[in-house]
Scaffold this active site. Structure first.
Site, short mmCIF file in Angstrom:
data_model
loop_
_atom_site.label_atom_id
_atom_site.label_comp_id
_atom_site.label_asym_id
_atom_site.label_seq_id
_atom_site.Cartn_x
_atom_site.Cartn_y
_atom_site.Cartn_z
N GLN A 107 0.85 -1.20 0.00
CA GLN A 107 0.00 0.00 0.00
C GLN A 107 0.88 1.25 0.00
O GLN A 107 0.37 2.36 -0.10
CB GLN A 107 -0.87 0.02 1.25
CG GLN A 107 -1.80 -1.17 1.38
CD GLN A 107 -2.41 -1.24 2.78
OE1 GLN A 107 -1.78 -1.69 3.74
NE2 GLN A 107 -3.64 -0.79 2.90
N ASN A 108 2.18 1.07 0.16
CA ASN A 108 3.09 2.21 0.26
C ASN A 108 3.44 2.74 -1.13
O ASN A 108 3.48 1.99 -2.10
CB ASN A 108 4.36 1.82 1.01
CG ASN A 108 4.04 1.34 2.42
OD1 ASN A 108 3.05 1.77 3.01
ND2 ASN A 108 4.85 0.44 2.95
N HIS A 125 -1.18 1.54 -4.52
CA HIS A 125 -1.54 2.95 -4.44
C HIS A 125 -0.60 3.84 -5.24
O HIS A 125 -0.52 5.03 -5.02
CB HIS A 125 -1.60 3.40 -2.97
CG HIS A 125 -2.71 2.74 -2.19
ND1 HIS A 125 -2.70 2.57 -0.84
CD2 HIS A 125 -3.89 2.20 -2.61
CE1 HIS A 125 -3.82 1.96 -0.45
NE2 HIS A 125 -4.54 1.72 -1.50
N CYS A 133 1.26 14.20 -15.92
CA CYS A 133 0.40 15.31 -16.31
C CYS A 133 -0.99 14.78 -16.65
O CYS A 133 -1.12 13.90 -17.50
CB CYS A 133 1.00 16.03 -17.51
SG CYS A 133 -0.12 17.26 -18.21
N CYS A 136 -1.87 15.89 -20.54
CA CYS A 136 -1.30 15.27 -21.74
C CYS A 136 -0.69 13.89 -21.48
O CYS A 136 -0.31 13.20 -22.41
CB CYS A 136 -0.24 16.18 -22.37
SG CYS A 136 1.34 16.18 -21.51
N CYS A 157 3.39 21.53 -16.50
CA CYS A 157 3.91 20.42 -17.30
C CYS A 157 4.87 20.99 -18.34
O CYS A 157 4.54 21.96 -19.03
CB CYS A 157 2.75 19.70 -17.98
SG CYS A 157 3.28 18.47 -19.19
N SER A 200 -2.55 -1.81 9.11
CA SER A 200 -3.66 -1.96 10.04
C SER A 200 -4.86 -2.60 9.35
O SER A 200 -5.88 -2.84 9.99
CB SER A 200 -4.03 -0.59 10.61
OG SER A 200 -4.27 0.31 9.55
N ASN A 224 2.60 -6.72 13.16
CA ASN A 224 2.16 -5.33 13.23
C ASN A 224 2.24 -4.84 14.67
O ASN A 224 2.14 -5.64 15.60
CB ASN A 224 0.71 -5.22 12.71
CG ASN A 224 0.35 -3.80 12.28
OD1 ASN A 224 1.18 -3.09 11.72
ND2 ASN A 224 -0.87 -3.39 12.56
N GLU A 226 0.12 -2.90 16.14
CA GLU A 226 -1.19 -2.71 16.78
C GLU A 226 -2.16 -3.76 16.22
O GLU A 226 -1.88 -4.37 15.18
CB GLU A 226 -1.71 -1.31 16.52
CG GLU A 226 -1.83 -0.98 15.05
CD GLU A 226 -2.29 0.46 14.80
OE1 GLU A 226 -2.94 0.69 13.77
OE2 GLU A 226 -1.98 1.33 15.64
#
Ligand SMILES: [Zn+2]
Length: 261
Positions: A107-108, A125, A133, A136, A157, A200, A224, A226
């Site tokens: 996800q980083n 992500h 841009c 274009c 751009c 998480s 993890n 948490e």
């Protein structure tokens, strides 16, 4: 002491599962990057505690006022650009190299897994080290834009002069990249172990990826600091920082491996 013993035992069980895996998938989140000095979004010192998440991270607000995004981004970039993989990233790359992991799904957006040597990396992500841009389609490194930000806000751009240069990351209101999503789900359908690290598991649809593996009955290991909503489904939960735990896990995996001739 009891707590420490329990953690050691959890790590040993996690290592045994990883050692037996031949096409495991690591699913990683902000916790892995935090130890490289990347500021998180949701944490207690996270970006979204200091700035309105809608204004900094939604496509709608960005299109209305790109300067707001770029002013904050200009300040944050030097630390981001200087960040380096930590021992957690390196341990995951080694587990791929040594035949236990097929891929890292992350996800980083910082590209640190790639810098650490991970070969098959799925970035759900996007990647913040590139800029595209929206007018274009031209792409350029984020670093190049940084040089222009002092005298040009929002940056234009260089190909078309447009004012909608956007980091190649997924904003609120945008879909996740279809090719990355489909590759991640394919990996989840084929893996023999799901190793969640530093996430998480609260951000959807990305969090459906480990869920897909769990539904197949594949062992789930969670590392993890948490609790996560998927801990109840995990074979093993190891609580703590990935930069410390993963190198130790790697060491245990290596020592448990049968000798090969
Ligand atoms: Zn353009």
């Amino acid at each position: 002491m009891v707590g420490a013993d329990r953690e050691r035992e959890a790590l040993a069980r996690a290592a045994a599962l990883v050692a037996g895996a031949r096409r495991g998938v690591a699913f990683t989140g902000a916790g892995v990057s935090a130890e490289s000095g990347i500021q998180t979004f949701r944490g207690k010192d996270g970006l979204w505690r200091q700035h309105d998440p809608y204004r900094t991270s939604s496509i709608e607000a960005f299109l209305q006022d790109p300067s707001y995004y770029w002013r904050i981004s200009a300040e944050r970039w030097p630390a981001y650009a200087a960040s380096r993989p930590n021992p957690g990233h390196l341990a995951l790359a080694a587990l791929e190299e040594e035949g236990h992991l097929a891929a890292v799904v992350t996800q980083n957006t910082d590209g640190l897994h790639r810098q650490a040597g991970t070969k098959r990396l799925v970035e759900l992500h996007g990647n913040g080290r590139r800029v595209r841009c929206l007018d274009c389609g031209a792409a350029e490194p984020r670093e190049e834009v940084q040089r222009r930000l002092e005298r040009e806000l929002p940056p234009r751009c260089r190909a078309c002069g447009g004012r909608h240069l956007k980091p190649a990351v997924v904003f609120f209101g945008e879909s996740l990249p279809a090719a990355a999503m489909s590759e991640a789900f394919q990996l989840a359908r084929e893996c023999d172990l799901m190793l969640v690290v530093g996430s998480s598991l609260q951000v959807y649809p990305a969090a459906h990826v480990p869920g897909t593996a769990v539904e197949r009955g594949v062992p789930l290991v969670v590392v993890n600091d948490e609790p996560t909503p998927m801990d109840v489904a995990a074979e093993v939960v190891v609580r703590g920082r990935s930069g410390e735990l993963l190198p130790e896990l790697l060491r245990l995996v290596r020592s448990s491996r049968p000798e090969r001739h």
